[in-house]
Scaffold this motif. Structure first.
Motif, PDB file in Angstrom:
ATOM      1  N   UNK A  13       0.844  -1.208   0.000  1.00  0.00           N
ATOM      2  CA  UNK A  13       0.000   0.000   0.000  1.00  0.00           C
ATOM      3  C   UNK A  13       0.878   1.257   0.000  1.00  0.00           C
ATOM      4  N   UNK A  14       1.883   1.287   0.885  1.00  0.00           N
ATOM      5  CA  UNK A  14       2.766   2.471   0.972  1.00  0.00           C
ATOM      6  C   UNK A  14       3.408   2.767  -0.388  1.00  0.00           C
ATOM      7  N   UNK A  15       3.829   1.716  -1.081  1.00  0.00           N
ATOM      8  CA  UNK A  15       4.578   1.890  -2.334  1.00  0.00           C
ATOM      9  C   UNK A  15       3.688   1.826  -3.565  1.00  0.00           C
ATOM     10  N   UNK A  16       2.356   1.706  -3.379  1.00  0.00           N
ATOM     11  CA  UNK A  16       1.433   1.671  -4.520  1.00  0.00           C
ATOM     12  C   UNK A  16       1.636   0.470  -5.424  1.00  0.00           C
ATOM     13  N   UNK A  17       1.974  -0.692  -4.830  1.00  0.00           N
ATOM     14  CA  UNK A  17       2.248  -1.889  -5.637  1.00  0.00           C
ATOM     15  C   UNK A  17       0.978  -2.639  -6.035  1.00  0.00           C
ATOM     16  N   UNK A  18      -0.161  -2.303  -5.383  1.00  0.00           N
ATOM     17  CA  UNK A  18      -1.412  -2.998  -5.693  1.00  0.00           C
ATOM     18  C   UNK A  18      -1.456  -4.381  -5.054  1.00  0.00           C
ATOM     19  N   UNK A  19      -2.612  -5.037  -5.186  1.00  0.00           N
ATOM     20  CA  UNK A  19      -2.766  -6.398  -4.652  1.00  0.00           C
ATOM     21  C   UNK A  19      -2.548  -6.469  -3.149  1.00  0.00           C
ATOM     22  N   UNK A  20      -2.939  -5.437  -2.435  1.00  0.00           N
ATOM     23  CA  UNK A  20      -2.654  -5.370  -0.988  1.00  0.00           C
ATOM     24  C   UNK A  20      -3.403  -6.469  -0.224  1.00  0.00           C
ATOM     25  N   UNK A  21      -4.709  -6.472  -0.368  1.00  0.00           N
ATOM     26  CA  UNK A  21      -5.504  -7.426   0.426  1.00  0.00           C
ATOM     27  C   UNK A  21      -5.286  -8.858  -0.074  1.00  0.00           C
ATOM     28  N   UNK A  22      -5.055  -8.985  -1.376  1.00  0.00           N
ATOM     29  CA  UNK A  22      -4.750 -10.316  -1.924  1.00  0.00           C
ATOM     30  C   UNK A  22      -3.486 -10.877  -1.257  1.00  0.00           C
ATOM     31  N   UNK A  23      -2.496 -10.015  -1.044  1.00  0.00           N
ATOM     32  CA  UNK A  23      -1.254 -10.454  -0.384  1.00  0.00           C
ATOM     33  C   UNK A  23      -1.518 -10.824   1.078  1.00  0.00           C
ATOM     34  N   UNK A  24      -2.322 -10.016   1.775  1.00  0.00           N
ATOM     35  CA  UNK A  24      -2.642 -10.317   3.182  1.00  0.00           C
ATOM     36  C   UNK A  24      -3.321 -11.694   3.259  1.00  0.00           C
TER      37      UNK A  24
END
Ligand code: ATP
Length: 237
Positions: free
Chosen positions: A214-225
């Motif tokens: 999220x901090x770096x705007x990489x996307x796929x945040x919740x998918x990674x969690x």
């Protein structure tokens, strides 16, 4: 269990009173923030994912003998916890260099830190959570010497338990932040443990699977969690 007034709304969670003065309801919202609240977004399913992730980790820590405020899940986005008098100090353990340590000391990101480091930060957004130490904490009345000693021992106990859980799932526990509080004179782990307050990397690829996405705007945040959760055995449905 009757839900009563909202007592506090933080950046990611809201705290509600209950009909039992010793218990609170912690509501995990979908709000996500970084940089002391400067970057704010709603991420679908985040409340549910962090609530269930946290419940799983807190239960494992309790099973390992760590005193925790977590009592039980109440619903998708809510958990019942013991009411704590929070200590306004964040306890940070690092197994690999990342984030603030890299910025402050110019250490190479990803360097293994052995033995793990332990740092204290004052919980204060306006001051950007400055680095403090035990002496400052005691003199300024943030915590007693005994509380700080116990918090440190528990932070390292948490490291033992969680490093093993994540290692078995092919994940590096890079670093994490803990908050402690006092209930009936006993120090216990409060707040949450989730990919919001920890760095978790794939052990093979070192792909970031935590809030740095999220901090770096990489996307796929919740998918990674969810991927991390699935690998360690959290059920989200
Ligand atoms: P801020 O308070 O700066 O918004 P935050 O963004 O970390 O910090 P949230 O995580 O959204 O806040 O809200 C949770 C708040 O509830 C935190 O201030 C945390 O210290 C506090 N808290 C966590 N566990 C307990 C507990 N068992 N009893 C009382 N307060 C708690």
């Amino acid at each position: 269990m009757e839900k009563r007034d909202e007592l506090y709304a933080g950046k990611a969670k809201s705290i509600f009173a209950t009909d039992d003065p010793d218990l609170l309801i912690m509501h995990f919202r979908d709000d996500t923030s970084a940089f002391d609240g400067e970057k704010l977004e709603q991420l679908e399913r985040k409340g549910l994912v962090n609530n269930k992730f946290n419940a799983f980790i807190m239960s494992r820590l309790r099973d390992a003998g760590v005193p925790v405020h977590f009592e039980r899940l109440l619903g998708d986005q809510e958990s019942l916890v013991k009411r704590l008098d929070m200590i306004p100090v964040e306890c940070v353990v690092r197994n690999f260099a990342a984030g603030g340590l890299v910025r402050r000391l110019g250490v190479e990101e990803g360097r293994e830190l052995s033995p793990a480091t332990y740092e204290l930060f004052l919980k204060n957004d306006a001051l950007h959570d400055p680095l403090i130490n035990e002496s400052v904490s005691i003199t300024l009345g943030y915590a007693t010497e005994q509380q700080l000693e116990e918090a440190k021992a528990l932070s390292f106990k948490v490291n033992e338990v969680l490093t093993a859980i994540f290692r078995d799932a092919g994940i590096l526990l890079v670093d994490y932040k803990l908050e402690f509080g006092v209930h009936n004179g006993q120090l216990m782990l409060g707040d949450e443990f989730s990919p919001d307050g920890a760095r978790l990397w794939d052990a093979e690829t070192r792909e970031k699977l935590d809030k740095d996405r999220f901090r770096k705007g990489l996307g796929g945040v919740i998918e990674a969690y969810e991927e991390v959760g699935r690998r360690i055995g959290v059920t989200f449905d």
